[in-house]
Design a protein around this motif. Structure first.
Motif, PDB file in Angstrom:
ATOM      1  N   ALA A 354       0.837  -1.198   0.000  1.00 25.10           N
ATOM      2  CA  ALA A 354       0.000   0.000   0.000  1.00 25.10           C
ATOM      3  C   ALA A 354       0.872   1.249   0.000  1.00 25.10           C
ATOM      4  N   ARG A 355       0.487   2.216  -0.817  1.00 24.89           N
ATOM      5  CA  ARG A 355       1.246   3.465  -0.914  1.00 24.89           C
ATOM      6  C   ARG A 355       0.755   4.448   0.137  1.00 24.89           C
ATOM      7  N   VAL A 356       1.684   5.063   0.857  1.00 26.23           N
ATOM      8  CA  VAL A 356       1.332   6.085   1.842  1.00 26.23           C
ATOM      9  C   VAL A 356       0.965   7.363   1.106  1.00 26.23           C
ATOM     10  N   ILE A 357      -0.303   7.792   1.229  1.00 24.73           N
ATOM     11  CA  ILE A 357      -0.720   9.015   0.539  1.00 24.73           C
ATOM     12  C   ILE A 357      -0.814  10.205   1.489  1.00 24.73           C
ATOM     13  N   SER A 358      -0.804   9.924   2.800  1.00 23.85           N
ATOM     14  CA  SER A 358      -0.680  11.023   3.756  1.00 23.85           C
ATOM     15  C   SER A 358      -0.267  10.471   5.105  1.00 23.85           C
ATOM     16  N   SER A 359       0.468  11.283   5.841  1.00 23.44           N
ATOM     17  CA  SER A 359       0.889  10.937   7.200  1.00 23.44           C
ATOM     18  C   SER A 359       0.741  12.191   8.040  1.00 23.44           C
ATOM     19  N   SER A 360      -0.267  12.181   8.933  1.00 18.69           N
ATOM     20  CA  SER A 360      -0.604  13.387   9.690  1.00 18.69           C
ATOM     21  C   SER A 360      -0.373  13.176  11.171  1.00 18.69           C
ATOM     22  N   VAL A 361       0.275  14.157  11.801  1.00 19.39           N
ATOM     23  CA  VAL A 361       0.443  14.136  13.252  1.00 19.39           C
ATOM     24  C   VAL A 361      -0.794  14.782  13.866  1.00 19.39           C
ATOM     25  N   LEU A 362      -1.544  14.011  14.648  1.00 19.64           N
ATOM     26  CA  LEU A 362      -2.821  14.491  15.181  1.00 19.64           C
ATOM     27  C   LEU A 362      -2.687  15.188  16.525  1.00 19.64           C
ATOM     28  N   THR A 363      -1.567  14.992  17.205  1.00 18.98           N
ATOM     29  CA  THR A 363      -1.371  15.614  18.516  1.00 18.98           C
ATOM     30  C   THR A 363      -0.367  16.759  18.416  1.00 18.98           C
ATOM     31  N   LYS A 364      -0.377  17.604  19.428  1.00 16.44           N
ATOM     32  CA  LYS A 364       0.564  18.718  19.454  1.00 16.44           C
ATOM     33  C   LYS A 364       1.898  18.277  20.032  1.00 16.44           C
ATOM     34  N   GLU A 365       2.915  19.112  19.850  1.00 19.02           N
ATOM     35  CA  GLU A 365       4.267  18.757  20.289  1.00 19.02           C
ATOM     36  C   GLU A 365       4.355  18.533  21.789  1.00 19.02           C
ATOM     37  N   GLU A 366       3.538  19.240  22.572  1.00 16.91           N
ATOM     38  CA  GLU A 366       3.617  19.097  24.027  1.00 16.91           C
ATOM     39  C   GLU A 366       2.892  17.845  24.533  1.00 16.91           C
ATOM     40  N   ALA A 367       2.214  17.132  23.659  1.00 13.55           N
ATOM     41  CA  ALA A 367       1.501  15.921  24.069  1.00 13.55           C
ATOM     42  C   ALA A 367       2.489  14.849  24.515  1.00 13.55           C
ATOM     43  N   VAL A 368       2.071  14.051  25.492  1.00 18.43           N
ATOM     44  CA  VAL A 368       2.928  12.970  25.997  1.00 18.43           C
ATOM     45  C   VAL A 368       3.183  11.943  24.903  1.00 18.43           C
ATOM     46  N   LYS A 369       2.175  11.679  24.092  1.00 19.54           N
ATOM     47  CA  LYS A 369       2.300  10.689  23.026  1.00 19.54           C
ATOM     48  C   LYS A 369       2.096  11.345  21.669  1.00 19.54           C
ATOM     49  N   LYS A 370       2.847  10.873  20.708  1.00 18.86           N
ATOM     50  CA  LYS A 370       2.687  11.340  19.328  1.00 18.86           C
ATOM     51  C   LYS A 370       1.718  10.398  18.612  1.00 18.86           C
ATOM     52  N   THR A 371       0.643  10.977  18.080  1.00 22.73           N
ATOM     53  CA  THR A 371      -0.370  10.176  17.386  1.00 22.73           C
ATOM     54  C   THR A 371      -0.294  10.454  15.889  1.00 22.73           C
ATOM     55  N   LEU A 372      -0.168   9.392  15.112  1.00 20.17           N
ATOM     56  CA  LEU A 372      -0.087   9.505  13.656  1.00 20.17           C
ATOM     57  C   LEU A 372      -1.318   8.917  12.988  1.00 20.17           C
ATOM     58  N   CYS A 373      -1.747   9.550  11.939  1.00 22.12           N
ATOM     59  CA  CYS A 373      -2.816   9.011  11.088  1.00 22.12           C
ATOM     60  C   CYS A 373      -2.225   8.778   9.699  1.00 22.12           C
ATOM     61  N   LEU A 374      -2.288   7.529   9.244  1.00 17.57           N
ATOM     62  CA  LEU A 374      -1.765   7.177   7.918  1.00 17.57           C
ATOM     63  C   LEU A 374      -2.916   6.819   6.985  1.00 17.57           C
ATOM     64  N   LYS A 375      -2.887   7.401   5.802  1.00 19.63           N
ATOM     65  CA  LYS A 375      -3.806   6.981   4.739  1.00 19.63           C
ATOM     66  C   LYS A 375      -3.019   6.159   3.737  1.00 19.63           C
ATOM     67  N   LEU A 376      -3.520   4.972   3.462  1.00 17.13           N
ATOM     68  CA  LEU A 376      -2.831   4.017   2.595  1.00 17.13           C
ATOM     69  C   LEU A 376      -3.682   3.729   1.370  1.00 17.13           C
ATOM     70  N   ASN A 377      -3.085   3.889   0.219  1.00 14.18           N
ATOM     71  CA  ASN A 377      -3.767   3.603  -1.044  1.00 14.18           C
ATOM     72  C   ASN A 377      -3.386   2.195  -1.479  1.00 14.18           C
ATOM     73  N   THR A 378      -4.379   1.318  -1.571  1.00 10.90           N
ATOM     74  CA  THR A 378      -4.096  -0.054  -1.995  1.00 10.90           C
ATOM     75  C   THR A 378      -3.951  -0.150  -3.502  1.00 10.90           C
ATOM     76  N   GLN A 379      -3.970   0.994  -4.161  1.00 10.08           N
ATOM     77  CA  GLN A 379      -3.732   1.112  -5.596  1.00 10.08           C
ATOM     78  C   GLN A 379      -4.755   0.286  -6.374  1.00 10.08           C
ATOM     79  N   LYS A 380      -4.342  -0.609  -7.201  1.00  8.93           N
ATOM     80  CA  LYS A 380      -5.295  -1.313  -8.064  1.00  8.93           C
ATOM     81  C   LYS A 380      -5.988  -2.476  -7.364  1.00  8.93           C
TER      82      LYS A 380
END
Length: 782
Positions: A354-380
Motif C-alpha cells: 500500500a502506498r502512503v498518501i498522507s501521514s498526519s500528526v494528530l497531537t501537538k508537540e507538548e503531548a505525551v504521546k505522538k499520534t499519527l494518522c496514515l492513509k494508505l492507497n491499496t492502488q489497483k
C-alpha cells in the motif's frame, strides 16, 4: 531402540502466533526421555492426518485468539466437535489432557481451550490428567512448565509404560552414580495444589475418575538422578575456544553443563540440578551475591537465598542449524518474498504493498504521546473490509538496532555476505528443519531485519543456551538462575515485566557471546501488527486509514537503549520526512489530510498490509439499532469509521427518523493537545450522525469529574440503561485491555444493576448474556 506403539500418544496443537506449536514441539523433544513417542499434528489436519474418534490417548495444546475464538488452525476441528448431531458417547474411548493458552487481561480467558475441554467431556471423553490454563499476562511458563513436567509421568501411568526408564547418556553414567530420591509413583500421588490456573468448577476437580494433577515447582523431583562433581572446566568454558563448527558436530555436548569446580550437578529427564557449594566472590565480578546493606536484586544481581541455593535448569536443547557463508555467491534480496513466503498468521488476503498518501500528526508537540494518522492507497487492489475490521502491517526491525546486535555478535563484517542455513547432519532434535519464515539462502542482515523478533523477551530455553557461551562464572551462574525454577520470580521481574530484548541481555552479560545459528534456533518469528481501520469503503474505496500512538520505550529497568515500538516506530521513521501536522483547534477549518496526495511526492513509501480473519467487531447494517461506543485515545479509531459509514448509509434510509441513538464516550489526557478527530466528531454530532458525544480529560483538572470514560458511563446510567435493556443497544469497547476495558465492564455492570435493582453478580450474568448474543463487543489490546 524403537519405541513400541503402546507408548504412542497423539499430540495436537492449535496455534495462531506459534506459541502453542513451540510448546508442543518441546513436549515432543522431552517425550523420548520418558520412553514415550508423540505423534505431532496441527489441529487443521483433522481427518487428514488423524481422526480423534479413533484415538485412545491425546494431548492438546491450544491458544485463544480474538474475542475468545479458536485460532485459524483449530477452527475446523472446533466446528466439527460442536456438531449438535454427535451422540453423548461419541468420544467415549478417548482419554485426553489439555493445556490452554490465553491472556487474563481479556474477558474470555482461554475460552477456546475451555470450550474444547467442555465439549470433549460432553461427548464422553475422559481426562487422564488435569487441564491447565497458562496465562500470558504473567508468563505462560509459570503454568505451562509444571503442567508439562507432570504430564509425562501421567502419560506413563495411563499407558502402563515402565516408569523407571534409563534415559541418560553413557558419558553421564560413566561419570556419576544414581540415587533414588523419590519415585514417580509417589510424585503422581502428590496432594500438592497445582501451581497453575484451575477453575473451581472444572470437571477435572470433581470427576470420579483418577486424574493426575500437576505438581508444584517446589515438589519437582525424579526417581533417578545423576550426581556429578566436575573438575575445573575454565578451559572448556572459554568462549574463544568455542567455534560454531565444533558445536555443530558435538552432539554429546548437548547435555553437558560447563560449571566451575565448586558446582555439583544432579540431572533428571527434564532439568539439571545445580548446587553452588562455595561462593567465590572473585569469580562473581558484577554479580553481587551477599546481602549487604543497600544491595538490591536486579537483572545481574542475585541475593540469598537464591544465590546460595541449588537451582534446576532446563535440559539444553539439541543444536540443529548449520550456518555457512557463501563468499562467492550473490543473492537478490528483492526477489525473496516477505518472510520467505511463509503464510502470515490470521491473513484473509494476500499481502498488498500500500502506498502512503498522507501521514498526519494528530497531537501537538507538548503531548505525551505522538499520534499519527496514515492513509494508505491499496492502488489497483481493492481490499475488502468493513468498519471495525483490523489490517495487519508486516514489519521490519529497526536497522540501527539490527546493526548494533550484529556488531555485538561479532558478525557485522559478514552481515551482507550470502549465507545458507541447513540442518546439522545427525542432530538429536526430532523433526529438525530450517524455520519456514527464514530463507535458506540470504544474508544475516536480511534475517535479522525482516524475519526474526529481536525484541521479544528471551524465553528460558534461550537463556539455557546462553549459559553455554558465557565465560565469566558469575555471569554464567546468574543466567542459570534466570532460567531455573528457583529463579522464576527473578525472570518475571527482571526480564519479562520490563520487556528486555536480546540486546539488553547481551549488554548485561558481556562475556556471553553466542553463535548466530544458536540464536536463530530460539528467536521467534517477527509477527505482523494489527491496527483498527478508521475509514469506510463507502466513502473512499481503495483507501485505508489507520491511527496509532508512536510507542516510546525509555532506558531503565534493565533496558539499555531507548527504542520505539517495532511497528509504530517503523511507520514513524519511513514517513518522517513527509509528515504534516493537523490543527487541533475546534474552530479550524484547515484540512491537511490530502497534502501529500496532492503533492504526489511519496510514491516510493509503501507499507505491506493484509486483511485479517476472525473479524467480529461490526455494527449492524440496520441503522435503527442504537449503538454505544467507548473508545478513549486511539481506541476511537474504529468508531470514526463507524460514523463515516453510518453517514453514508443514512442517505439511503427510507425514513431517516428511524435512525437509532448513537453514543460515543471518548477521553484523553489533555483537551488542547490530545483531542484527536475533534472537529470531525463535533461535526458528526451537529449533523445528527452522533446523538451524544461524551468527552473527558484525565489530566486537565484531576479534581473534576468525569475523569475517565467509565465515570461518564456511570453519570449517564439512566439513559444508557434504557438503551441497553429496552432498546437492545449494542455496546462496542475499543482500547486498553489491562485497565480501561475492565473498568468499563464494571461501569456497565453498575448500569444494569441500577436498572434491574439486582445484585452485582446478577448484573454480570446479564452482561455475559449480552456478550454471548454479540451485543457487547470488544476490540482491545495489551
Amino acid at each position: 531402540m524403537p519405541v513400541s506403539t503402546k507408548n504412542r500418544f497423539l499430540l495436537l496443537y492449535g496455534s495462531q502466533t506459534g506459541q502453542a506449536k513451540a510448546i508442543s514441539e518441546e513436549i515432543v523433544e522431552k517425550a523420548e526421555k520418558f520412553n514415550l513417542t508423540a505423534d505431532l499434528h496441527c489441529l487443521s489436519q483433522t481427518e487428514k492426518k488423524f481422526n480423534i474418534e479413533r484415538e485412545h490417548c491425546v494431548v492438546i495444546v491450544t491458544s485463544t485468539t480474538g474475542d475468545g475464538e479458536p485460532p485459524d488452525t483449530a477452527q475446523k476441528f472446533v466446528r466439527r466437535l460442536k456438531k449438535k448431531t454427535l451422540p453423548s458417547n461419541h468420544l467415549e474411548n478417548l482419554n485426553y489432557a489439555l493445556l490452554g493458552l490465553g491472556d487474563s487481561n481479556y474477558t474470555n480467558f482461554c475460552n477456546n481451550g475451555k470450550t474444547i475441554d467442555r465439549r470433549l467431556e460432553q461427548l464422553g471423553a475422559k481426562r487422564f490428567y488435569e487441564s491447565g490454563w497458562a496465562d500470558d499476562a504473567v508468563g505462560l511458563e509459570i503454568a505451562a512448565e509444571p503442567w508439562m513436567e507432570s504430564l509425562f509421568p501421567a502419560i506413563q501411568k495411563f499407558l502402563s509404560v515402565n516408569i523407571h526408564t534409563d534415559c541418560c547418556d553413557t558419558n553421564e553414567k560413566d561419570n556419576g552414580h544414581y540415587t533414588e530420591e523419590d519415585s514417580q509413583e509417589n510424585r503422581l500421588k502428590s496432594k500438592t495444589k497445582p501451581a497453575l490456573h484451575s477453575e473451581e468448577s472444572s470437571p477435572a476437580l470433581t470427576s470420579s475418575n483418577e486424574i493426575t494433577k500437576p505438581v508444584s515447582p517446589s515438589d519437582s523431583c525424579c526417581d533417578k538422578t545423576i550426581e556429578v562433581t566436575l573438575s575445573k572446566l575454565n578451559s572448556l568454558t572459554n568462549v574463544n575456544n568455542l567455534s560454531s563448527s565444533l558445536l555443530g558436530k558435538s552432539d554429546s555436548n548437548t547435555d553437558t553443563d560447563n560449571i566451575d569446580s565448586d558446582t555439583h550437578i544432579n540431572r533428571t529427564e527434564n532439568s539439571t540440578h545445580i548446587t553452588k557449594s562455595i561462593l567465590n566472590l572473585n569469580q562473581q565480578n558484577e554479580l553481587q551475591t551477599l546481602d549487604k546493606g543497600g544491595c538490591q536484586p536486579s537483572l545481574t544481581t542475585s541475593l540469598p537465598p537464591l544465590s546460595e541455593s541449588s537451582v534446576s535448569v532446563p535440559v539444553l536443547s539439541a543444536a540443529y542449524l548449520k550456518l555457512e557463508y557463501l563468499n562467492d555467491e550473490t543473492v537478490n534480496l528483492t526477489e525473496i518474498p516477505l518472510q520467505n513466503g511463509c503464510p502470515m498468521p490470521s491473513a484473509s488476503s494476500e499481502i498488498t504493498m500500500a502506498r502512503v498518501i498522507s501521514s498526519s500528526v494528530l497531537t501537538k508537540e507538548e503531548a505525551v504521546k505522538k499520534t499519527l494518522c496514515l492513509k494508505l492507497n491499496t492502488q489497483k487492489k481493492l481490499m475488502e473490509y468493513l468498519p471495525g475490521d483490523s489490517i495487519s502491517v508486516v514489519v521490519e526491525n529497526d536497522k540501527n538496532e539490527v546493526e548494533a546486535l550484529l556488531k555485538r555478535l561479532s558478525v557485522l563484517k559478514c552481515a551482507d555476505t550470502t549465507c545458507s542455513l541447513t540442518v546439522i547432519e545427525g542432530t538429536k532434535k526430532k523433526n529438525a528443519s530450517v524455520p519456514s519464515h527464514i530463507p535458506p539462502v540470504c544474508t544475516l542482515r536480511h534475517i535479522f531485519t525482516t524475519c526474526i523478533d529481536i525484541r521479544e523477551p528471551p524465553k528460558k530455553a534461550l537463556f539455557r543456551a546462553l549459559v553455554e557461551y558465557t565465560s565469566d562464572q558469575g555471569q554464567k551462574r546468574r543466567i542459570q538462575e534466570l532460567c531455573s525454577k528457583q529463579g522464576a520470580a527473578d525472570y518475571t521481574q527482571f526480564v519479562r515485566q520490563p520487556s528486555l530484548s536480546l540486546m539488553d541481555i547481551l549488554n548485561a552479560f558481556p562475556s556471553c557471546i553466542p553463535p548466530v545459528e544458536r540464536l536463530l534456533e530460539h528467536l521467534p518469528r517477527l509477527q505482523p501488527r494489527p491496527y483498527s481501520v478508521c475509514s469506510s469503503p463507502l466513502l473512499n474505496p481503495g483507501v485505508i486509514e489507520i491511527v496509532f500512538n508512536v510507542i516510546n520505550i525509555p532506558v531503565g529497568e534493565g533496558r539499555t537503549y531507548q527504542r520505539n515500538g517495532i511497528c509504530t516506530g517503523m511507520l514513524d521513521r519511513i514517513t518522517q520526512n513527509v509528515q504534516t501536522k493537523e490543527v487541533l483547534q475546534e474552530d479550524s477549518t484547515e484540512d491537511l489530510s490530502n497534502t501529500l496526495e496532492n503533492l504526489n511526492i511519496n510514491d516510493k513509501i509503501q507499507v505491506p498490509i493484509f486483511t485479517r480473519t476472525n473479524q467480529h467487531f461490526h455494527m449492524s447494517d440496520d441503522l435503527s439499532i442504537p449503538i454505544i461506543m467507548v473508545g478513549p485515545g486511539t481506541g476511537v479509531a474504529p468508531f470514526v469509521g463507524f460514523l463515516r459509514h453510518r453517514q453514508a448509509l443514512k442517505t439511503d434510509m427510507s425514513d431517516p427518523e428511524l435512525y437509532g441513538n448513537t453514543w460515543l464516550f471518548y477521553g484523553c489526557r489533555h483537551e488542547k493537545s490530545d483531542y484527536i478527530y475533534r472537529k470531525e466528531l463535533e461535526d458528526f454530532q451537529s449533523t445528527g450522525i452522533l446523538s451524544r458525544l461524551c468527552v473527558c480529560f484525565s489530566r486537565d483538572n484531576q479534581q473534576k469529574s468525569p475523569q475517565y470514560v467509565q465515570d461518564n458511563i456511570r453519570n449517564n446510567s439512566t439513559e444508557l440503561s434504557i438503551l441497553i435493556m429496552e432498546k437492545n443497544a449494542t455496546v462496542f469497547v475499543c482500547g486498553d485491555a489491562k485497565n480501561m476495558a475492565k473498568d468499563v465492564n464494571e461501569a456497565f455492570v453498575s448500569v444494569i444493576q441500577s436498572y434491574k435493582g439486582c445484585t452485582a453478580e446478577q448484573a454480570k450474568i446479564e452482561l455475559m448474556k449480552m456478550r454471548l448474543h454479540k451485543r457487547y463487543l470488544e476490540d482491545i489490546w495489551t
